[in-house]
Design a protein around this motif. Structure first.
Motif, PDB file in Angstrom:
ATOM      1  N   LEU A   1      38.543  54.111  49.682  1.00  0.00           N
ATOM      2  CA  LEU A   1      38.199  52.713  50.068  1.00  0.00           C
ATOM      3  C   LEU A   1      38.493  52.579  51.759  1.00  0.00           C
ATOM      4  O   LEU A   1      36.924  51.670  51.980  1.00  0.00           O
ATOM      5  CB  LEU A   1      39.619  51.062  49.445  1.00  0.00           C
ATOM      6  N   PRO A   2      39.255  52.966  52.015  1.00  0.00           N
ATOM      7  CA  PRO A   2      39.210  53.226  54.478  1.00  0.00           C
ATOM      8  C   PRO A   2      38.046  53.344  54.363  1.00  0.00           C
ATOM      9  O   PRO A   2      37.587  53.089  56.006  1.00  0.00           O
ATOM     10  CB  PRO A   2      39.917  53.990  54.311  1.00  0.00           C
ATOM     11  N   GLN A   3      37.087  54.279  54.174  1.00  0.00           N
ATOM     12  CA  GLN A   3      36.521  55.080  54.706  1.00  0.00           C
ATOM     13  C   GLN A   3      34.780  54.190  53.755  1.00  0.00           C
ATOM     14  O   GLN A   3      33.590  54.594  54.267  1.00  0.00           O
ATOM     15  CB  GLN A   3      35.251  56.419  54.158  1.00  0.00           C
ATOM     16  N   LYS A   4      35.322  53.233  53.679  1.00  0.00           N
ATOM     17  CA  LYS A   4      33.848  51.935  52.739  1.00  0.00           C
ATOM     18  C   LYS A   4      33.013  52.939  51.496  1.00  0.00           C
ATOM     19  O   LYS A   4      32.104  52.160  51.407  1.00  0.00           O
ATOM     20  CB  LYS A   4      33.201  51.739  53.942  1.00  0.00           C
ATOM     21  N   GLN A   5      33.357  54.213  51.223  1.00  0.00           N
ATOM     22  CA  GLN A   5      32.929  54.564  50.239  1.00  0.00           C
ATOM     23  C   GLN A   5      33.580  53.839  48.763  1.00  0.00           C
ATOM     24  O   GLN A   5      34.635  53.160  48.491  1.00  0.00           O
ATOM     25  CB  GLN A   5      33.531  55.995  49.912  1.00  0.00           C
ATOM     26  N   TRP A   6      32.958  54.284  47.512  1.00  0.00           N
ATOM     27  CA  TRP A   6      33.320  53.565  46.600  1.00  0.00           C
ATOM     28  C   TRP A   6      33.611  51.793  46.129  1.00  0.00           C
ATOM     29  O   TRP A   6      34.669  51.832  45.359  1.00  0.00           O
ATOM     30  CB  TRP A   6      34.770  54.090  45.986  1.00  0.00           C
ATOM     31  N   PRO A   7      32.423  51.228  46.907  1.00  0.00           N
ATOM     32  CA  PRO A   7      32.497  50.030  46.481  1.00  0.00           C
ATOM     33  C   PRO A   7      32.749  49.321  45.299  1.00  0.00           C
ATOM     34  O   PRO A   7      32.829  47.978  45.603  1.00  0.00           O
ATOM     35  CB  PRO A   7      31.082  49.490  47.870  1.00  0.00           C
ATOM     36  N   GLU A   8      31.886  49.671  44.536  1.00  0.00           N
ATOM     37  CA  GLU A   8      31.588  49.700  42.729  1.00  0.00           C
ATOM     38  C   GLU A   8      32.619  49.090  42.190  1.00  0.00           C
ATOM     39  O   GLU A   8      32.989  48.847  41.494  1.00  0.00           O
ATOM     40  CB  GLU A   8      31.042  50.027  41.992  1.00  0.00           C
ATOM     41  N   LEU A   9      34.301  50.158  42.771  1.00  0.00           N
ATOM     42  CA  LEU A   9      35.565  50.877  42.112  1.00  0.00           C
ATOM     43  C   LEU A   9      35.875  49.272  41.855  1.00  0.00           C
ATOM     44  O   LEU A   9      36.490  48.465  40.475  1.00  0.00           O
ATOM     45  CB  LEU A   9      36.239  51.146  42.991  1.00  0.00           C
ATOM     46  N   ILE A  10      36.093  48.059  42.561  1.00  0.00           N
ATOM     47  CA  ILE A  10      36.916  46.978  41.886  1.00  0.00           C
ATOM     48  C   ILE A  10      36.244  46.100  40.909  1.00  0.00           C
ATOM     49  O   ILE A  10      36.831  45.727  40.423  1.00  0.00           O
ATOM     50  CB  ILE A  10      37.492  46.385  43.720  1.00  0.00           C
ATOM     51  N   GLY A  11      34.642  46.209  41.751  1.00  0.00           N
ATOM     52  CA  GLY A  11      34.511  45.031  41.035  1.00  0.00           C
ATOM     53  C   GLY A  11      34.640  45.481  39.669  1.00  0.00           C
ATOM     54  O   GLY A  11      34.594  44.883  38.331  1.00  0.00           O
ATOM     55  N   SER A  12      34.030  47.169  39.150  1.00  0.00           N
ATOM     56  CA  SER A  12      34.157  47.053  37.513  1.00  0.00           C
ATOM     57  C   SER A  12      35.564  47.574  37.098  1.00  0.00           C
ATOM     58  O   SER A  12      36.158  47.364  36.190  1.00  0.00           O
ATOM     59  CB  SER A  12      33.890  48.659  38.363  1.00  0.00           C
ATOM     60  N   LEU A  13      36.523  47.394  37.907  1.00  0.00           N
ATOM     61  CA  LEU A  13      38.080  47.489  37.383  1.00  0.00           C
ATOM     62  C   LEU A  13      38.595  45.868  36.982  1.00  0.00           C
ATOM     63  O   LEU A  13      39.044  45.463  36.003  1.00  0.00           O
ATOM     64  CB  LEU A  13      39.126  47.563  38.312  1.00  0.00           C
ATOM     65  N   LEU A  14      37.624  44.894  37.642  1.00  0.00           N
ATOM     66  CA  LEU A  14      37.777  43.349  37.126  1.00  0.00           C
ATOM     67  C   LEU A  14      37.137  42.573  35.432  1.00  0.00           C
ATOM     68  O   LEU A  14      37.212  41.803  35.202  1.00  0.00           O
ATOM     69  CB  LEU A  14      36.973  42.624  38.877  1.00  0.00           C
ATOM     70  N   GLY A  15      35.893  43.533  35.828  1.00  0.00           N
ATOM     71  CA  GLY A  15      35.057  43.716  34.283  1.00  0.00           C
ATOM     72  C   GLY A  15      35.766  43.919  33.832  1.00  0.00           C
ATOM     73  O   GLY A  15      35.827  43.211  32.492  1.00  0.00           O
TER      74      GLY A  15
ATOM     75  N   ASP B   1      43.819  46.297  55.196  1.00  0.00           N
ATOM     76  CA  ASP B   1      42.407  45.583  55.890  1.00  0.00           C
ATOM     77  C   ASP B   1      41.574  46.931  55.541  1.00  0.00           C
ATOM     78  O   ASP B   1      40.201  45.782  56.061  1.00  0.00           O
ATOM     79  CB  ASP B   1      43.223  45.952  57.257  1.00  0.00           C
ATOM     80  N   ALA B   2      41.592  47.195  54.551  1.00  0.00           N
ATOM     81  CA  ALA B   2      40.394  48.244  53.540  1.00  0.00           C
ATOM     82  C   ALA B   2      40.034  47.715  52.095  1.00  0.00           C
ATOM     83  O   ALA B   2      38.916  48.070  52.490  1.00  0.00           O
ATOM     84  CB  ALA B   2      40.955  49.345  53.089  1.00  0.00           C
ATOM     85  N   VAL B   3      39.841  46.457  52.339  1.00  0.00           N
ATOM     86  CA  VAL B   3      39.832  45.676  50.850  1.00  0.00           C
ATOM     87  C   VAL B   3      39.863  44.062  51.882  1.00  0.00           C
ATOM     88  O   VAL B   3      40.154  43.667  52.491  1.00  0.00           O
ATOM     89  CB  VAL B   3      40.780  45.165  50.116  1.00  0.00           C
ATOM     90  N   GLU B   4      37.993  43.809  51.625  1.00  0.00           N
ATOM     91  CA  GLU B   4      37.547  42.161  52.084  1.00  0.00           C
ATOM     92  C   GLU B   4      38.485  41.471  51.258  1.00  0.00           C
ATOM     93  O   GLU B   4      39.085  41.336  50.253  1.00  0.00           O
ATOM     94  CB  GLU B   4      36.094  42.353  51.301  1.00  0.00           C
ATOM     95  N   GLN B   5      38.472  40.042  52.086  1.00  0.00           N
ATOM     96  CA  GLN B   5      38.952  39.561  51.786  1.00  0.00           C
ATOM     97  C   GLN B   5      38.505  38.614  50.291  1.00  0.00           C
ATOM     98  O   GLN B   5      39.538  38.110  49.338  1.00  0.00           O
ATOM     99  CB  GLN B   5      39.142  37.716  52.499  1.00  0.00           C
ATOM    100  N   ASP B   6      37.460  38.300  50.024  1.00  0.00           N
ATOM    101  CA  ASP B   6      37.101  38.350  48.717  1.00  0.00           C
ATOM    102  C   ASP B   6      37.261  38.990  48.006  1.00  0.00           C
ATOM    103  O   ASP B   6      37.594  38.001  46.462  1.00  0.00           O
ATOM    104  CB  ASP B   6      35.109  37.688  48.650  1.00  0.00           C
ATOM    105  N   GLN B   7      36.633  39.936  47.482  1.00  0.00           N
ATOM    106  CA  GLN B   7      37.883  41.016  46.509  1.00  0.00           C
ATOM    107  C   GLN B   7      39.108  40.924  46.137  1.00  0.00           C
ATOM    108  O   GLN B   7      39.368  40.825  45.007  1.00  0.00           O
ATOM    109  CB  GLN B   7      37.783  42.573  47.394  1.00  0.00           C
ATOM    110  N   VAL B   8      40.014  40.672  47.866  1.00  0.00           N
ATOM    111  CA  VAL B   8      41.264  40.595  47.519  1.00  0.00           C
ATOM    112  C   VAL B   8      41.476  38.827  46.551  1.00  0.00           C
ATOM    113  O   VAL B   8      42.277  39.093  45.854  1.00  0.00           O
ATOM    114  CB  VAL B   8      41.721  40.276  48.661  1.00  0.00           C
TER     115      VAL B   8
END
Lengths: 869, 405
Positions: A124-138, A165-172
Motif C-alpha cells: 500500500l505505501p508503494q501504491k500497489q494492490w489498489p483493489e485490496l480495500i475494495g475487495s475486502l469491503l465487498g 497516510d498510505a490510505v486515501e481518505q475516502d477509503q478510510v
C-alpha cells in the motif's frame, strides 16, 4: 509451480525431533532455492480447503515469516525479495490469500488475514494492490458471518500494519463505516461484533478527519459506548479498550462525552468482571497521563494559543472519581505481594489514585483523608492495607505544605505498624509508604524536614528491623532506606546518617546474604540501596566506604569461583549487582584526592575481578563490568595502560556486541574514558578500536542510539592521539560528512526524531571539535583545511534550521572557535563567507546557559584573532 | 489486536538503579569530555596571551627576591591599564576569564597576571544586619590587621599577591611546592593556594582560607570542610614553624569559632598574637567564590578594630566619609557589586571637562545630605567628587561597605 508440501509442513510439527529438524531444513532450502515457488506453494496450501488444518495454518505462518521479521535488517531484506517477485506470481498469491478469508476453517481465515496485512504493509505505501480495500469491503456485505468476521479482522490488522497516510481518505471513510457498522448493537453475530470492535481499536489512528467531524464522532462514540453494555464480556472489554485508546488519541474531543463515560466506567468498576473493570480504571489513568503531560508542558498557565487545552476532566470528576477508586482498594488478593506478575483491580485502582493525585495536587487530600482515618485502625487487614495504600498513593502531587502536618502525625503510626502489624501485606504497603514519604517529602528541597535529629534513630532502627522480615517487606524497607539516603545527597560535609553508616551497611549486606534474598527482588534492592548510601555519603564516612572495597571484592571473587561449578542465571545477576556496587564505590572514592590514592591500591585486584567477570555470558554483567572499568580508568589515569593488553579483547568484544546494544553503548563510553586516562598511550590500540567503531557506524543492525556517542568517541580519540589520527581521517571524515548532511535538516520531524537528530549533531560536532583540537600546533593542520568549508556549512544549516538545543549550540560554537584556533588565517576568510557564524556567536554570547556562554567567549577570542571584527 | 492488559509499575520507583548508574556514568563522561576540551582550549588562551608583546618592565624573569617596591617600579604599566579602551578591556577580560587554573595563571606576567589575581579573592560584604541562623550556620574569626593576600606555592616558589593583584613577596616556604628543596619540590600538580592576611608586626601570614592543597581543589568544598582541612594540613607541612633559610615567613592559622555566644565573645575579646581588624563571618555551607559574596561578612567597631573609619593616604581621618565608585560609560557611578548599585550620575559637561573615562575609579565624599533610603533601597546620595583614588586600587567599594560607613 505450486509444490506439494503438505507432508513437509505436517512433519515440521511432528513430536519427533529428527523428523521436525529434517522438515525445517527442507523448508529453509526450498525458500533459499526458489522463493517464488516456495511462497506460491504456501499460499496454495493455505487456500486449499481439502488440506488438513494443521498444515494450512503452518503454511500461513511460514508465509508471514517470509514477509516480515522483528530484526530491522532482516525485515528489509525480506521486503526487497517480495518486491522483486514477478507480478503474476504475486497476484496469484494474493488471490489465494483473499480466497482463504472465506474458508470455513477458522484457523485458515485467521492466518490469512494476518498475511494479507503483511502484504498490504509492503504494497500500500508503494501504491500497489489498489483493489485490496475494495475487495475486502465487498466481503462485508456477504452473508456468512464468518467471512464478515475474517474480513473485519483483516481490516484491523491492516490498520495496524499500514501507516494512515498510505490510505486515501475516502477509503478510510469506507473502512470506518464498515467497522462501525459491524460494531453496531443490531449486528446479530457476537463474533462479528467483537472482530469489528478490535478492528476499530487499530483503525482509530486513521480516524483523525472523522473525529474532527461532530456528526461522525458522535456516531462512533455512541457505538463504542453501546458496545460497553454488550452482553458478551469480550465485547465489553474490547469496547473499553477502544475508549482507553480514544482517551489518549483524541483527548481534546472528549468533553461532550466525559459525563456519560464516567457513568459507564463507574458501573463497570463496581459491577463488571475484572478484565472489564481493569480497562474502565485504565481509562481514567490514561486521562491522568494526558492531563499531567499538558500541565507539565504549559506549566499551568494556558492561553488561547496552547496547542492542546487542558479540560480538567479529572478535577471535575474528582468528587465521584476518588470514592470509586478508594472502593477498589479494598478488593486486594490474598497473596498479591508475593506474586511478581499480579495485577488486579485494587492495584489498578491505587495506581490510578496516585496519578489522580499528581494531576490535581492538593485537592485530593481532603477527599482521601476521611477514608484513611476511618480504615487505618480497623481489625480487618484489608481495611488497614487499603488505608495505608491510599495514603502512600497521594504523597506525590500535593504540596509539602498540605502534606507535612499530616505526614508528621502519620510517621509514628507507620513506624509502629511496620514493626507490629500482624499482617505482612499491611507491613509491605507501610514500608512502601515510608519510602514514598522519604522520596517526596525529605531532602534539601523540602523546607520543613520530616526527619529530625529526634526521630532519625527510630526510623533507621525500624527500617533495619524490617529488613529481617519476609522478603517482600524487607525489599520495601530497603527501598525506603534508599530514599532516606537520597534525601541527604547534598547535605554537605556532615550527614545525619554518619552515626548509623556502619550499622546500615552491615544490615544491607546481611540482607543480601539471606537464603531467600532471591525472592521479591530483595537482593537487588539491598545492593541498590547500598549504592545510594555510598553515593550520598560524605567525607566523614570515606574510611568506611574504603573498608567496603575488599568486602565487595571478596563477594565478587566468590561468585567467580562458584560460577565454574554452577553456571546459572542467578549467579550472573549477582555478579552484575556486585560490579554495579564496585563501580559506584570506585566513582565515589575516585572523585576525591585523598581517597583515590587508597582506592588505587586495590586497582590491580579489582581489574582482575572485572576481567574474570567477562568470562560470564550475561549482557547485564558485561555492561556493569564495563561501567566499572570506565570508572576505574578515570580514577587510575595513565597507569591504566598496564591493564590494556589483557583488557583489550573484551573491549573489542563489547564494541562488536550489536545485539545487546547497551553493552556496545557503554563500551563506546569506556573508550572515551580510556582516551582521557591514557592520552597518547592508547595509540597502539587505536587501529583496532577505530576499525570496530567504523564497522559499528556502517551497520544496519546496531541500534541507532549508539551512533551519536560513537561520533563523540572519534573526537575523544583524536584529542588523545593528536596528529596520529591522520590515518583515520580518510575514513572518519566522509562518515561524519554524510551523517552531517543527514542531520542538517529536520523539516517535519516529530519531537522524538528531532531529539535524536540533535544528539547526532552533537556527536558529530564533538568529533570535529576533538579532531581540530587534536591537530592543533602540528605540521598536519593543512589536512583539515579541505573539510573546513563543510564543517562551516553544517553549522550554518543547523543554525538556519533554528531547532538546535543548548547542548548542540554549545558544541557548535566551540567548534567554530576550534576551527579558528587550529586553522588560523585560513579559517578566517572562510568564516567570513558564512555571516550566520556571527549571528550564532552573538546569540551564544547572550545565552542564559552558562556553559554555552563560556564556549562562546572562547570562540570569540579565537575568532577575533583570525577575523578582523 | 489490542493488548488485553495494560499494566503499570506497582510499588516500584520510576527509575531503576541500574539506569541511574548508567546515567551517572554518562554524566561523568560528558563532564570529563568537556573538561578535556576546555583544557585544550585553555592552553590555547594562555598561549594567545603570551603571543602578545610583553610589557617592557615585566619581561625579565623575576628574581627570587622580596619586592615590595616592585609595584611602584611598575608605574608605566599601570598607566597603560588606565588608558586601555573599553573594547580592549573586554577582550582581555575574556581571555583572562578562560584561565581557571592557577598553574596557567602563574605563567602570566606583568599587568595581565595582576589583573588575573585581582579577581581571585573572595571579598566579604559588610555586615548590615544579622543573618538568620547566625548561631548555627556561621563561623566567626578575629580578622588580623594587615594586607589581604592570595598566596600560591608552585614549582618551588611561593608568591603572595595583594588584593589588586600586585606581588607582595616572592619567597621560599615550607608549603608543598613552596621551595626548591628535595623534600618539598613536588610536581607541578602539588601546588597550594591560600587566602591570607600578612601581618607586618610579626611578619606572619595568617591563613584565613584554603583554596587548594597539594593540587587538591577545595573551591567546591564548604567552609566547614575547608577550615578542617586547613587546620589539619597547615601544621603538618611545617609552614607554621619559625622562619629559616628555606622558609622565609611563618604561616599561622587563625582560631575559628562557632557563632554561638561564647564563640562570638572569644572572637571579640580573646587575646590573639596579632592586632585585630574586625570580625570575619563565614557561612559554613558556602563554597569559595571569587568576588563579593554575602556569604562572608565583615564587622568592625571601635572595640575590635582600629580601622573602623577610613583614613586618607596620610593616615588622617578625613572630615567627611568617603566612598570609591566606578564610572560607567553612561556617566553613572556604581559600586563593585554584581549587579552594580548606582549611586549617582555625573553630567556630561563635567565628564568632558574632567577628562575621566569609563572604568575609572573615583573617590567621592558624602556631604551633609548623606544617604537617603526609601523602603530599604538607596534613594539619594549627596556626593561630592574628590579625586581619583590610589592607583593600586582595583575595585570600587561594594554597596554594603558604602552604606555601612
Amino acid at each position: 509451480m505450486v509444490m506439494e508440501i503438505t507432508q513437509i509442513l505436517l512433519n515440521a510439527q511432528s513430536i519427533e525431533a529428527l523428523a521436525r529438524q529434517q522438515a525445517e531444513n527442507t523448508l529453509a532450502q526450498f525458500q533459499e532455492q526458489n522463493l517464488t515457488s516456495f511462497l506460491l506453494s504456501l499460499a496454495g496450501e493455505l487456500a486449499n480447503e481439502e488440506k488438513p488444518v494443521e498444515s494450512r495454518k503452518l503454511a500461513g505462518l511460514v508465509l508471514k515469516n517470509a514477509l516480515d521479521a522483528k530484526e530491522q535488517h532482516r525485515k528489509y531484506e525480506l521486503v526487497q525479495k517480495w518486491v522483486a517477485l514477478d507480478v503474476g506470481s504475486k497476484n496469484q498469491i494474493k488471490t489465494f490469500l483473499l480466497q482463504s478469508l472465506s474458508s470455513t476453517v477458522h484457523d485458515a481465515r485467521s492466518t490469512a488475514s494476518q498475511v494479507i496485512a503483511k502484504v498490504a504493509g509492503i504494497e500500500l505505501p508503494q501504491k500497489q494492490w489498489p483493489e485490496l480495500i475494495g475487495s475486502l469491503l465487498g466481503n462485508i456485505h456477504q452473508l456468512p458471518p464468518h467471512v464478515k468476521q475474517a474480513t473485519l479482522e483483516t481490516l484491523g490488522y491492516l490498520c495496524e500494519e499500514v501507516s494512515p497516510d498510505a490510505v486515501e481518505q475516502d477509503q478510510v471513510n469506507k473502512i470506518l463505516t464498515a467497522v462501525v457498522q459491524g460494531m453496531n448493537a443490531n449486528e446479530p453475530s457476537n463474533e462479528v461484533r467483537l472482530a469489528a470492535t478490535h478492528a476499530l481499536f487499530n483503525a482509530l489512528g486513521f480516524a483523525q478527519a472523522n473525529f474532527n467531524n461532530d456528526m461522525e464522532r458522535d456516531y462512533i462514540m455512541r457505538v463504542v459506548c453501546e458496545a460497553t453494555l454488550s452482553s458478551d464480556v469480550k465485547i465489553r472489554q474490547a469496547a473499553f479498550e477502544c475508549l482507553v485508546a480514544i482517551s489518549s488519541t483524541y483527548y481534546e474531543k472528549l468533553s461532550h462525552y466525559i459525563k456519560d463515560i464516567f457513568s459507564i466506567t463507574a458501573k463497570a468498576v463496581k459491577e463488571d468482571e475484572e478484565p472489564v473493570a481493569l480497562q474502565a480504571v485504565e481509562f481514567w489513568s490514561s486521562i491522568c497521563d494526558e492531563e499531567i503531560d499538558i500541565l507539565e508542558e504549559y506549566g499551568g498557565d494556558f492561553t488561547g494559543d496552547s496547542e492542546i487545552p487542558c479540560f480538567y476532566f479529572i478535577k471535575q470528576a474528582l468528587p465521584a472519581l476518588v470514592p470509586m477508586l478508594l472502593e477498589t482498594l479494598l478488593k486486594q488478593e490474598e497473596d498479591q505481594d508475593q506474586d511478581e506478575g499480579a495485577w488486579n483491580i485494587a492495584m489498578a485502582g491505587g495506581t490510578c489514585l496516585g496519578l489522580v493525585a499528581r494531576t490535581v495536587g492538593d485537592d485530593i487530600v481532603p477527599l482521601v483523608m476521611p477514608f484513611i482515618e476511618e480504615n487505618i485502625t480497623k481489625p480487618d487487614w484489608r481495611q488497614r492495607e487499603a488505608a495505608t495504600y491510599a495514603f502512600g498513593s497521594i504523597l506525590e502531587g500535593p504540596s509539602p505544605d498540605k502534606l507535612t502536618a499530616i505526614v508528621n502525625v502519620a510517621l509514628n503510626f507507620m513506624l509502629t505498624a511496620l514493626t507490629k502489624d500482624p499482617n505482612s501485606h499491611v507491613k509491605d504497603t507501610t514500608a512502601w509508604t515510608l519510602g514514598r514519604i522519604f522520596e517526596f517529602l525529605h531532602g534539601s528541597a523540602v523546607e520543613t524536614p520530616i526527619i529530625t535529629h529526634a526521630n532519625c534513630q527510630q526510623i533507621i532502627t525500624v527500617l533495619l528491623q524490617a529488613m529481617k522480615d519476609t522478603p517482600n517487606v524487607a525489599e520495601k524497607a530497603c527501598g525506603a532506606l534508599y530514599f532516606l539516603a537520597q534525601g541527604y545527597e547534598d547535605v554537605g560535609s556532615s550527614s545525619p546518617l554518619t552515626p548509623y553508616f556502619q550499622e546500615i551497611v552491615q544490615a544491607l549486606l546481611t540482607a543480601t546474604h539471606r537464603e531467600d534474598a532471591g525472592e521479591a527482588r530483595l537482593r537487588t534492592a539491598a545492593y541498590e540501596t547500598l549504592n545510594e548510601v555510598v553515593r550520598c555519603s560524605t567525607d566523614e564516612t570515606a574510611p568506611l566506604v574504603l573498608q567496603l572495597v575488599p568486602v565487595i571484592m571478596m563477594e565478587l571473587h566468590k561468585t567467580l569461583e562458584s560460577h565454574n561449578l554452577s553456571p546459572d542465571g542467578k549467579q550472573g545477576e549477582l555478579q552484575g549487582l556486585l560490579c554495579g556496587c564496585l563501580q559506584v564505590i570506585i566513582q565515589k572514592l575516585g572523585s576525591a584526592e585523598p581517597t583515590r590514592a587508597v582506592l588505587l591500591q586495590y586497582a590491580d585486584q579489582i581489574m582482575q575481578l572485572f576481567l574474570g567477570v567477562f568470562a560470564c555470558r550475561s549482557a547485564t554483567v558485561h555492561e556493569e563490568a564495563m561501567l566499572g572499568i570506565g570508572a576505574l580508568a578515570y580514577a587510575t589515569g595513565p597507569d591504566f595502560v598496564k591493564y590494556m593488553n589483557e583488557f583489550y579483547k573484551y573491549l573489542e568484544m563489547g564494541l562488536q556486541n550489536f545485539e545487546e546494544y547497551q553493552v556496545c553503548a557503554v563500551t563506546v563510553g569506556v573508550v572515551g574514558d580510556l582516551c582521557r586516562a591514557l592520552e597518547d598511550k592508547i595509540l597502539p590500540y587505536c587501529d583496532g578500536i577505530m576499525t570496530q567503531l567504523l564497522k559499528d557506524l556502517s551497520s544496519n543492525q546496531l541500534h541507532r542510539s549508539v551512533k551519536p556517542p560513537i561520533f563523540s568517541c572519534f573526537g575523544d580519540i583524536a584529542l588523545a592521539i593528536g596528529e596520529n589520527f591522520e590515518k583515520y581521517l580518510m575514513y572518519a571524515m566522509p562518515m561524519l560528512q554524510s551523517a552531517a548532511d543527514l542531520s542538517a535538516h529536520t523539516a517535519g520531524a516529530d519531537d522524538e526524531i528531532l531529539e535524536y537528530t540533535n544528539l547526532l549533531r552533537n556527536g558529530i560536532l564533538e568529533a570535529y571539535s576533538g579532531i581540530l583540537q587534536g591537530f592543533k600546533n602540528t605540521s598536519k593542520t593543512q589536512l583539515l583545511l579541505p573539510h573546513a568549508r563543510h564543517i562551516l556549512s553544517f553549522i550554518d544549516s543547523i543554525y538556519q534550521e533554528k531547532d538546535m538545543d543548548d547542548a548542540v549550540m554549545k558544541t557548535a560554537i566551540g567548534v567554530l572557535g576550534d576551527l579558528a584556533d587550529t586553522l588560523a588565517a585560513s579559517a578566517g576568510s572562510l568564516i567570513q563567507q558564512f555571516p550566520s557564524c556571527r549571528d550564532l556567536l552573538n546569540e551564544c554570547l547572550s545565552s542564559d546557559d552558562h556553559s554555552v556562554k563560556q564556549s562562546a567567549e572562547w570562540a570569540k577570542l579565537a575568532i577575533s584573532r583570525v577575523v578582523s571584527v | 489486536m489490542p493488548t488485553h492488559e495494560i499494566r503499570r509499575a506497582y510499588k516500584r520507583p520510576a527509575i531503576s538503579d541500574q539506569q541511574k548508574r548508567r546515567e551517572l556514568s554518562l554524566l561523568r563522561q560528558q563532564q570529563n569530555r568537556f573538561d578535556a576540551q576546555s583544557h585544550a582550549r585553555r592552553l590555547a588562551s594562555t598561549l594567545l596571551s603570551f603571543n602578545q608583546p610583553p610589557s617592557s618592565s615585566s619581561s625579565s624573569s623575576e628574581p627570587h627576591c622580596i619586592s615590595e617596591e616592585h609595584d611602584e617600579g611598575d608605574e608605566g604599566d599601570e598607566d597603560v591599564y588606565e588608558e586601555d579602551n573599553d573594547d580592549d578591556q573586554l577582550q582581555n577580560g575574556t581571555q583572562l576569564n578562560q584561565i581557571k587554573d592557577v598553574r596557567q595563571a602563574s605563567k602570566l606576567r606583568g599587568q595581565e597576571s595582576r589583573r588575573w589575581f585581582a579577581r581571585q579573592l573572595m571579598l566579604p560584604e559588610w555586615m548590615i544586619d544579622v543573618p538568620d541562623c547566625l548561631t548555627l550556620d556561621w563561623f566567626v574569626l578575629a580578622r588580623p590587621a594587615g594586607k589581604r593576600c592570595f598566596v600560591v606555592s608552585i614549582n618551588g616558589t611561593t608568591v603572595s599577591r595583594q588584593r589588586n593583584g600586585s606581588v607582595l613577596h616572592y619567597f621560599p616556604s615550607a608549603l608543598p611546592s613552596g621551595a626548591r628543596t628535595r623534600e618539598n619540590s613536588g610536581s607541578a600538580q602539588s601546588y597550594c593556594i591560600l587566602d591570607c592576611i600578612f601581618h607586618e608586626m610579626d611578619q606572619t601570614y595568617y591563613v584565613i582560607d584554603i583554596l587548594c592543597w597539594r593540587g587538591y581543589s577545595l573551591y567546591d568544598c564548604n567552609a566547614d570542610f575547608r577550615f578542617f582541612w586547613l587546620n589539619s594540613k597547615l601544621s603538618e607541612s611545617g609552614a607554621c614553624k619559625p622562619p629559616s633559610h628555606y622558609h622565609k615567613y611563618r604561616f599561622s592559622p587563625v582560631p575559628v569559632y562557632n557563632c554561638d555566644q561564647s564563640g562570638l565573645l572569644s572572637a571579640y575579646t580573646e587575646k590573639v598574637p596579632y592586632v585585630k581588624d574586625g570580625l570575619l563571618f563565614y557561612n559554613k555551607h558556602a563554597h569559595y567564590q571569587s568576588g563579593n559574596t554575602p556569604l562572608t561578612l565583615v564587622w568592625k567597631d571601635e572595640k575590635c578594630s582600629q580601622y573602623v573609619i577610613d583614613t586618607d593616604s596620610a593616615g588622617k581621618v578625613p572630615s567627611k566619609q568617603q566612598v570609591v565608585l566606578e564610572l560607567q560609560s553612561d556617566g553613572k557611578v556604581t559600586t563593585s557589586d554584581d549587579p552594580p548599585v548606582v549611586f549617582g550620575c555625573l553630567d556630561q559637561e563635567f565628564l568632558l571637562k574632567s577628562g575621566l573615562s569609563p572604568g575609572n575609579l573615583l573617590r567621592f565624599s558624602i556631604s551633609d545630605g548623606g544617604l537617603t533610603f526609601v523602603d530599604g533601597k538607596l534613594e539619594k546620595a549627596d556626593l561630592q567628587y574628590q579625586d581619583k583614588p590610589n592607583r593600586a586600587r582595583a575595585f570600587a567599594d561594594s554597596y554594603s561597605k558604602a552604606i555601612s560607613i
